[in-house]
Design a protein around this motif. Structure first.
Motif, mmCIF file in Angstrom:
data_model
loop_
_atom_site.group_PDB
_atom_site.id
_atom_site.type_symbol
_atom_site.label_atom_id
_atom_site.label_comp_id
_atom_site.label_asym_id
_atom_site.label_seq_id
_atom_site.Cartn_x
_atom_site.Cartn_y
_atom_site.Cartn_z
ATOM 1 N N ALA A 264 44.852 -27.228 17.498
ATOM 2 C CA ALA A 264 43.617 -26.471 17.720
ATOM 3 C C ALA A 264 43.947 -25.092 18.261
ATOM 4 O O ALA A 264 44.864 -24.919 19.040
ATOM 5 N N SER B 181 36.902 -26.874 24.888
ATOM 6 C CA SER B 181 37.568 -26.900 23.583
ATOM 7 C C SER B 181 38.763 -27.840 23.625
ATOM 8 O O SER B 181 39.018 -28.599 22.672
ATOM 9 N N THR B 182 39.510 -27.787 24.723
ATOM 10 C CA THR B 182 40.697 -28.636 24.859
ATOM 11 C C THR B 182 40.308 -30.105 24.964
ATOM 12 O O THR B 182 40.953 -30.976 24.360
ATOM 13 N N ALA C 78 39.494 -31.356 21.563
ATOM 14 C CA ALA C 78 40.718 -31.599 20.791
ATOM 15 C C ALA C 78 41.419 -32.870 21.241
ATOM 16 O O ALA C 78 42.000 -33.595 20.424
ATOM 17 N N ILE D 190 44.054 -34.181 15.514
ATOM 18 C CA ILE D 190 44.553 -32.973 16.177
ATOM 19 C C ILE D 190 45.721 -33.400 17.062
ATOM 20 O O ILE D 190 45.561 -34.209 17.968
ATOM 21 N N VAL E 166 47.483 -28.680 21.176
ATOM 22 C CA VAL E 166 46.486 -27.660 21.479
ATOM 23 C C VAL E 166 47.197 -26.355 21.790
ATOM 24 O O VAL E 166 47.987 -26.274 22.734
ATOM 25 N N LEU F 119 36.164 -27.357 14.437
ATOM 26 C CA LEU F 119 37.302 -28.181 14.848
ATOM 27 C C LEU F 119 37.077 -29.638 14.457
ATOM 28 O O LEU F 119 38.006 -30.324 14.006
ATOM 29 N N ASP G 92 39.369 -31.679 11.853
ATOM 30 C CA ASP G 92 39.950 -32.985 12.159
ATOM 31 C C ASP G 92 39.727 -33.950 10.998
ATOM 32 O O ASP G 92 40.631 -34.682 10.598
#
Length: 479
Positions: free
Chosen positions: A94, A120-121, A124, A130, A133, A365, A369
């Motif tokens: 990501a 966001s992390t 992911a 994913i 990162v 994202l 995935d």
């Protein structure tokens, strides 16, 4: 995922490109902007032209290629094996480096923040396809968060919101020193981090053929610790590289080989990731693009060169140039993703990125995935055995009948791939569920993950130690 599958160039063309890169390193050479890096090269047989242009002889490159590991592992935060680089696998990451955030709550484009990095992390972390990162966005400095601690705060937000490996973006050597100190707290000390590294810093040369002080400092900080480093090139076809793919590929190859020489001279055996982020200047608009099929050709050919060198490769995929998480974005994610998986690029970041890496979309994202799972499944060999050929079942069912009621079907049907956000149901149930588009379903999955997904917390003393490192740097900015 298995062995590589797509080879654009024959071996003789790879050799011509390799020899051309060696020729560029020897003449005109590469600008090396720190005295320490120049002295290292000169003490091993390179020569100086003018103030800072260093000519690197071919034997230094060949020696570095012999010293660099062909394969090495990257671990997760808990010290478990996560990625085997150089083994023919393709890992999807990501991010990276977006300036803005496409907030799924409002649909508005807003500046990237530490909070956006954290969520966001965490998203992911929950997505099964994913694998790592990269720093998903660049946080703008402020009075509360001055420039010299931005990267450290981003790393803290990342390492507390995923157990997956990290590819952090860092400004310079002091910032990377701090990140390593923080990572050592997580791992249990310097030796534990060296034995089971869970981060690979992301740095690059400045095209064409220049290494700035910050990149050189970061390269030496990583090499001094014997830790993996990714040093890739990003020349733009037609702008900071020749207008031909072959010409720009030579520039990219020369730059990353120069980085390799520096890393291996500093510490022989430094794990090194090569590769390129392909960009093409669109002469119609004066903009830089990921480049469609030509950008993909550039990246796949660079991956071939990396295999010729025996180095793991990095590239950019599962993102694109659309300005929204729309149909174009999904098309680009599928196109680039399938191409890089077929091309055998070891590490591909950019999942969730649109607008050429300027805008991060959580919804995209989730779509990336899904498509990463599809592409990797599509090139996965399937089992051919007496059980899967199923001759007895075929004979038992016979002509004109169906296999739905067979025990063999019940035993194996779950082995077939199924989507998480794509719509495969009939029209009536799709309409009854709200006739939702792919983006709407992806948005719902984003919110569901944010509401339900939990990342194992780090110990309080580790968190306190990392915050102390940040505060110490806040009080003592680099000179």
């Amino acid at each position: 995922m298995g062995a590589r599958r797509l080879e654009l160039l024959p071996p003789e063309d790879l050799e011509r490109l390799h020899e051309a890169a060696l020729a560029v390193l020897a003449d005109p050479g590469v600008r090396i902007t720190t005295e320490a890096a120049r002295e290292l090269l000169l003490s091993h047989g390179a020569s100086l032209e003018g103030e800072d242009v260093v000519r690197i002889p071919p034997e230094l490159v060949e020696r570095a290629l012999e010293q660099a590991p062909k394969r090495f592992r990257i671990y997760d935060r808990a010290g478990e094996p996560a990625m085997e680089l150089g083994a023919g696998n393709v890992y999807v990451g990501a991010g990276v480096t977006n300036l803005n955030y496409l907030d799924p709550r409002t649909g508005e484009v807003v500046p990237y923040t530490i909070e956006a990095t954290a969520e966001s992390t965490r998203l992911a972390d929950a997505l099964p396809e994913i694998d790592f990162v990269a720093t998903p966005g660049v946080t703008r400095p402020s009075d509360e968060l001055p420039l010299h601690i931005v990267n450290q705060a981003e790393f803290l937000a990342m390492v507390t919101n995923t157990t997956k490996p990290l590819m952090p973006l860092i400004a310079g050597g002091p910032e990377l020193e701090d990140l390593y100190a923080m990572a050592e707290l997580v791992s249990g000390g310097p030796e534990a981090l060296r034995e089971r590294p869970f981060l690979v810093p992301y740095l690059n040369s400045v095209s064409p053929l220049l290494f700035n002080p910050e990149t050189l400092d970061k390269l030496f900080v990583a090499a001094d610790r014997g830790l993996p480093v990714c040093c890739q090139a990003a020349p733009q076809v037609g702008a900071t590289g020749p207008v031909t793919i072959a010409g720009t590929l030579v520039v990219a190859a020369a730059e990353t080989l120069a980085g390799l020489v520096l890393a291996e001279l500093r510490r022989p055996g430094t794990p090194f990731v090569s590769g390129t982020v392909p960009f093409i200047m669109d002469m119609r608009f004066g903009t830089v693009t990921a480049g469609g099929p030509d950008g993909l050709r550039f990246m796949v050919a660079m991956a071939q060169l990396c295999r010729r060198w025996g180095l793991p490769s990095v590239g950019m995929s599962f993102g694109g140039d659309s300005k929204e998480a729309d149909e174009q974005a999904a098309l680009e994610v599928a196109f680039y993703g399938f191409g890089t998986v077929l091309g055998g690029v070891d590490l591909v970041f950019d999942a969730g990125c649109v607008e050429g890496g300027l805008l991060f979309s959580p919804e995209l994202l989730v779509i990336a995935d899904e498509l990463a799972g599809m592409t990797r499944r599509a090139v996965e060999p399937f089992e051919v055995s007496d059980e899967t050929i199923a001759l007895d079942v075929i004979r038992s069912v016979g002509p004109g009948n169906v296999f739905l009621g067979e025990g063999h079907t019940l035993k194996h049907f779950r082995e077939l791939w199924s989507p998480r956000v794509l719509s495969w149901e009939g029209r009536q149930p799709w309409e009854e569920a709200g006739a939702k588009t792919l983006r709407q379903r992806a948005r719902e999955r984003v919110f569901h993950i944010w509401e339900t997904h939990e990342v194992p917390p780090l110990p309080d003393d580790v968190l306190a130690g990392m915050r102390e490192i940040i505060e110490r740097r806040r009080a003592n900015p680099p000179s």
